[in-house]
Design a protein around this motif. Structure first.
Motif, PDB file in Angstrom:
ATOM      1  N   TRP A  11       0.843  -1.195   0.000  1.00  0.00           N
ATOM      2  CA  TRP A  11       0.000   0.000   0.000  1.00  0.00           C
ATOM      3  C   TRP A  11       0.875   1.240   0.000  1.00  0.00           C
ATOM      4  O   TRP A  11       1.817   1.349   0.764  1.00  0.00           O
ATOM      5  CB  TRP A  11      -0.890   0.020   1.230  1.00  0.00           C
ATOM      6  N   GLU A  12       0.556   2.169  -0.841  1.00  0.00           N
ATOM      7  CA  GLU A  12       1.288   3.422  -0.902  1.00  0.00           C
ATOM      8  C   GLU A  12       0.332   4.570  -0.612  1.00  0.00           C
ATOM      9  O   GLU A  12      -0.831   4.537  -1.004  1.00  0.00           O
ATOM     10  CB  GLU A  12       1.909   3.616  -2.279  1.00  0.00           C
ATOM     11  N   SER A  13       0.841   5.591   0.027  1.00  0.00           N
ATOM     12  CA  SER A  13       0.055   6.798   0.275  1.00  0.00           C
ATOM     13  C   SER A  13       0.319   7.774  -0.856  1.00  0.00           C
ATOM     14  O   SER A  13       1.466   8.121  -1.118  1.00  0.00           O
ATOM     15  CB  SER A  13       0.455   7.437   1.613  1.00  0.00           C
ATOM     16  N   ARG A  29      -7.659   2.483   2.353  1.00  0.00           N
ATOM     17  CA  ARG A  29      -7.400   1.764   3.599  1.00  0.00           C
ATOM     18  C   ARG A  29      -7.045   2.799   4.654  1.00  0.00           C
ATOM     19  O   ARG A  29      -6.228   3.689   4.431  1.00  0.00           O
ATOM     20  CB  ARG A  29      -6.247   0.791   3.419  1.00  0.00           C
ATOM     21  N   LEU A  30      -7.684   2.672   5.798  1.00  0.00           N
ATOM     22  CA  LEU A  30      -7.431   3.588   6.909  1.00  0.00           C
ATOM     23  C   LEU A  30      -6.891   2.819   8.095  1.00  0.00           C
ATOM     24  O   LEU A  30      -7.331   1.712   8.372  1.00  0.00           O
ATOM     25  CB  LEU A  30      -8.727   4.289   7.331  1.00  0.00           C
ATOM     26  N   ARG A  31      -5.972   3.399   8.791  1.00  0.00           N
ATOM     27  CA  ARG A  31      -5.441   2.794  10.010  1.00  0.00           C
ATOM     28  C   ARG A  31      -6.257   3.328  11.189  1.00  0.00           C
ATOM     29  O   ARG A  31      -5.936   4.355  11.759  1.00  0.00           O
ATOM     30  CB  ARG A  31      -3.971   3.149  10.183  1.00  0.00           C
ATOM     31  N   LEU A  32      -7.295   2.609  11.529  1.00  0.00           N
ATOM     32  CA  LEU A  32      -8.185   3.069  12.589  1.00  0.00           C
ATOM     33  C   LEU A  32      -7.596   2.875  13.974  1.00  0.00           C
ATOM     34  O   LEU A  32      -8.022   3.506  14.917  1.00  0.00           O
ATOM     35  CB  LEU A  32      -9.533   2.345  12.489  1.00  0.00           C
ATOM     36  N   ALA A  71     -16.457   9.280  10.792  1.00  0.00           N
ATOM     37  CA  ALA A  71     -15.942  10.572  10.339  1.00  0.00           C
ATOM     38  C   ALA A  71     -15.167  10.416   9.026  1.00  0.00           C
ATOM     39  O   ALA A  71     -15.361  11.193   8.079  1.00  0.00           O
ATOM     40  CB  ALA A  71     -15.063  11.195  11.410  1.00  0.00           C
ATOM     41  N   TRP A  72     -14.289   9.404   8.960  1.00  0.00           N
ATOM     42  CA  TRP A  72     -13.530   9.182   7.727  1.00  0.00           C
ATOM     43  C   TRP A  72     -14.456   8.823   6.574  1.00  0.00           C
ATOM     44  O   TRP A  72     -14.236   9.250   5.439  1.00  0.00           O
ATOM     45  CB  TRP A  72     -12.478   8.092   7.927  1.00  0.00           C
ATOM     46  N   LEU A  73     -15.477   8.027   6.840  1.00  0.00           N
ATOM     47  CA  LEU A  73     -16.422   7.677   5.789  1.00  0.00           C
ATOM     48  C   LEU A  73     -17.064   8.948   5.222  1.00  0.00           C
ATOM     49  O   LEU A  73     -17.171   9.108   4.012  1.00  0.00           O
ATOM     50  CB  LEU A  73     -17.499   6.737   6.334  1.00  0.00           C
ATOM     51  N   ARG A  74     -17.442   9.855   6.094  1.00  0.00           N
ATOM     52  CA  ARG A  74     -18.051  11.110   5.642  1.00  0.00           C
ATOM     53  C   ARG A  74     -17.065  11.972   4.872  1.00  0.00           C
ATOM     54  O   ARG A  74     -17.415  12.604   3.880  1.00  0.00           O
ATOM     55  CB  ARG A  74     -18.638  11.871   6.818  1.00  0.00           C
ATOM     56  N   VAL A  75     -15.812  11.988   5.320  1.00  0.00           N
ATOM     57  CA  VAL A  75     -14.787  12.759   4.603  1.00  0.00           C
ATOM     58  C   VAL A  75     -14.591  12.188   3.197  1.00  0.00           C
ATOM     59  O   VAL A  75     -14.571  12.930   2.208  1.00  0.00           O
ATOM     60  CB  VAL A  75     -13.446  12.740   5.382  1.00  0.00           C
TER      61      VAL A  75
END
Length: 79
Positions: A11-13, A29-32, A71-75
């Motif tokens: 995975w790359e940012s 992919r998010l690091r929750l 919050a991330w889903l909304r963003v």
């Protein structure tokens, strides 16, 4: 047999948020679990129902994960 590569290596940012294109699927992919500072303004931006739902989780870690996820889903969907 060599060890399998780390999933993080695959995975790359991106340097910038990619443009959305018709007919293209993007997978994010998010690091929750990260304990990075979480902007209070995002928490406050959640609808009352979602903030109330977060309070139903017994453990603080679960409340925080739910809040970050929503919050991330909304963003992402609002981008």
């Amino acid at each position: 047999m060599s060890p399998a590569p780390s999933i993080d290596a695959a995975w790359e940012s991106p340097a910038v948020v990619p443009e959305l294109e018709e007919g293209v699927v993007q997978i994010w992919r998010l690091r929750l679990g990260d304990h990075a500072p979480f902007p209070t303004v995002w928490r406050q931006a959640l609808p009352t129902e979602e903030r109330a739902r977060a309070t139903t989780f017994g453990r603080a870690a679960d409340r925080e994960r739910f809040t970050r996820t929503r919050a991330w889903l909304r963003v992402l969907l609002g981008h």
